[in-house]
Design a protein around this motif. Structure first.
Motif, PDB file in Angstrom:
ATOM      1  N   VAL A 186       0.848  -1.195   0.000  1.00  0.00           N
ATOM      2  CA  VAL A 186       0.000   0.000   0.000  1.00  0.00           C
ATOM      3  C   VAL A 186       0.881   1.242   0.000  1.00  0.00           C
ATOM      4  O   VAL A 186       0.692   2.159  -0.803  1.00  0.00           O
ATOM      5  CB  VAL A 186      -0.955   0.006   1.222  1.00  0.00           C
ATOM      6  N   ARG A 187       1.884   1.273   0.881  1.00  0.00           N
ATOM      7  CA  ARG A 187       2.794   2.416   0.983  1.00  0.00           C
ATOM      8  C   ARG A 187       3.563   2.619  -0.329  1.00  0.00           C
ATOM      9  O   ARG A 187       3.637   3.737  -0.861  1.00  0.00           O
ATOM     10  CB  ARG A 187       3.765   2.198   2.143  1.00  0.00           C
ATOM     11  N   ALA A 188       4.137   1.549  -0.864  1.00  0.00           N
ATOM     12  CA  ALA A 188       4.954   1.651  -2.084  1.00  0.00           C
ATOM     13  C   ALA A 188       4.130   2.119  -3.279  1.00  0.00           C
ATOM     14  O   ALA A 188       4.585   2.958  -4.061  1.00  0.00           O
ATOM     15  CB  ALA A 188       5.610   0.301  -2.378  1.00  0.00           C
ATOM     16  N   ILE A 189       2.927   1.592  -3.428  1.00  0.00           N
ATOM     17  CA  ILE A 189       2.081   1.981  -4.556  1.00  0.00           C
ATOM     18  C   ILE A 189       1.633   3.432  -4.403  1.00  0.00           C
ATOM     19  O   ILE A 189       1.602   4.185  -5.367  1.00  0.00           O
ATOM     20  CB  ILE A 189       0.905   0.998  -4.708  1.00  0.00           C
ATOM     21  N   GLY A 190       1.317   3.841  -3.185  1.00  0.00           N
ATOM     22  CA  GLY A 190       0.980   5.246  -2.938  1.00  0.00           C
ATOM     23  C   GLY A 190       2.132   6.173  -3.285  1.00  0.00           C
ATOM     24  O   GLY A 190       1.950   7.182  -3.971  1.00  0.00           O
ATOM     25  N   LEU A 191       3.330   5.829  -2.840  1.00  0.00           N
ATOM     26  CA  LEU A 191       4.512   6.656  -3.136  1.00  0.00           C
ATOM     27  C   LEU A 191       4.765   6.735  -4.636  1.00  0.00           C
ATOM     28  O   LEU A 191       5.094   7.803  -5.162  1.00  0.00           O
ATOM     29  CB  LEU A 191       5.747   6.096  -2.416  1.00  0.00           C
ATOM     30  N   ALA A 192       4.605   5.613  -5.328  1.00  0.00           N
ATOM     31  CA  ALA A 192       4.813   5.588  -6.781  1.00  0.00           C
ATOM     32  C   ALA A 192       3.813   6.484  -7.505  1.00  0.00           C
ATOM     33  O   ALA A 192       4.099   6.982  -8.596  1.00  0.00           O
ATOM     34  CB  ALA A 192       4.713   4.155  -7.306  1.00  0.00           C
ATOM     35  N   GLU A 193       2.654   6.719  -6.887  1.00  0.00           N
ATOM     36  CA  GLU A 193       1.629   7.575  -7.488  1.00  0.00           C
ATOM     37  C   GLU A 193       1.708   9.021  -6.998  1.00  0.00           C
ATOM     38  O   GLU A 193       0.806   9.810  -7.243  1.00  0.00           O
ATOM     39  CB  GLU A 193       0.237   7.006  -7.216  1.00  0.00           C
ATOM     40  N   GLY A 194       2.787   9.370  -6.286  1.00  0.00           N
ATOM     41  CA  GLY A 194       2.979  10.761  -5.861  1.00  0.00           C
ATOM     42  C   GLY A 194       2.311  11.110  -4.546  1.00  0.00           C
ATOM     43  O   GLY A 194       2.144  12.286  -4.230  1.00  0.00           O
ATOM     44  N   LEU A 195       1.934  10.089  -3.770  1.00  0.00           N
ATOM     45  CA  LEU A 195       1.321  10.327  -2.464  1.00  0.00           C
ATOM     46  C   LEU A 195       2.298   9.896  -1.371  1.00  0.00           C
ATOM     47  O   LEU A 195       3.186   9.088  -1.613  1.00  0.00           O
ATOM     48  CB  LEU A 195       0.024   9.528  -2.334  1.00  0.00           C
ATOM     49  N   VAL A 196       2.129  10.433  -0.178  1.00  0.00           N
ATOM     50  CA  VAL A 196       2.968  10.045   0.950  1.00  0.00           C
ATOM     51  C   VAL A 196       2.067   9.722   2.134  1.00  0.00           C
ATOM     52  O   VAL A 196       1.081  10.411   2.379  1.00  0.00           O
ATOM     53  CB  VAL A 196       4.004  11.142   1.285  1.00  0.00           C
ATOM     54  N   ASP A 197       2.407   8.632   2.845  1.00  0.00           N
ATOM     55  CA  ASP A 197       1.607   8.273   4.019  1.00  0.00           C
ATOM     56  C   ASP A 197       2.205   8.959   5.244  1.00  0.00           C
ATOM     57  O   ASP A 197       3.416   9.125   5.351  1.00  0.00           O
ATOM     58  CB  ASP A 197       1.546   6.759   4.208  1.00  0.00           C
ATOM     59  N   TYR A 198       1.324   9.390   6.146  1.00  0.00           N
ATOM     60  CA  TYR A 198       1.814  10.083   7.336  1.00  0.00           C
ATOM     61  C   TYR A 198       1.088   9.698   8.614  1.00  0.00           C
ATOM     62  O   TYR A 198       1.418  10.202   9.687  1.00  0.00           O
ATOM     63  CB  TYR A 198       1.783  11.606   7.131  1.00  0.00           C
ATOM     64  N   LYS A 199       0.150   8.765   8.524  1.00  0.00           N
ATOM     65  CA  LYS A 199      -0.508   8.227   9.717  1.00  0.00           C
ATOM     66  C   LYS A 199      -0.893   6.787   9.444  1.00  0.00           C
ATOM     67  O   LYS A 199      -1.152   6.408   8.306  1.00  0.00           O
ATOM     68  CB  LYS A 199      -1.782   9.008  10.072  1.00  0.00           C
ATOM     69  N   VAL A 200      -0.928   6.007  10.511  1.00  0.00           N
ATOM     70  CA  VAL A 200      -1.377   4.618  10.426  1.00  0.00           C
ATOM     71  C   VAL A 200      -2.351   4.372  11.566  1.00  0.00           C
ATOM     72  O   VAL A 200      -2.224   4.984  12.623  1.00  0.00           O
ATOM     73  CB  VAL A 200      -0.175   3.635  10.476  1.00  0.00           C
TER      74      VAL A 200
END
Length: 93
Positions: A58-72
């Motif tokens: 989930v994190r890797a695919i989000g990053l590849a699409e220009g998004l960044v995760d900041y909460k879990v």
């Protein structure tokens, strides 16, 4: 069906397969308004649901699409979530 407008501030998306994750993350990245965020809620590896991806995917695919995760967060015994926003552009970008 997901609907986002320029007024959308927060979206919550439950994803159940890697295929859905990949195509949906592309859709969300293209439409997520500036300043908005999205919770991507997915089955936990130790939960009841068997899936072909995990939180790292989930994190890797989000990053590849220009998004960044900041909460879990843990939703319950079976579901977990990562909160994403659009990457901020730095001076070097």
């Amino acid at each position: 069906e997901a609907k986002m407008t320029r007024q959308t501030k927060l979206a919550i998306w439950f994803v159940r397969s890697r295929r859905e994750l990949e195509s949906g993350m592309e859709f969300i990245s293209a439409r997520l308004p500036e300043g908005a965020s999205v919770w991507v809620v997915h089955p936990k590896q130790a939960g009841r649901h068997r899936v072909d991806f995990n939180q790292n995917d989930v994190r890797a695919i989000g990053l590849a699409e220009g998004l960044v995760d900041y909460k879990v967060c843990s939703v319950d015994a079976d579901w977990s979530g990562l909160k994403f926003a659009r990457k901020k552009r730095g001076l070097s970008d």
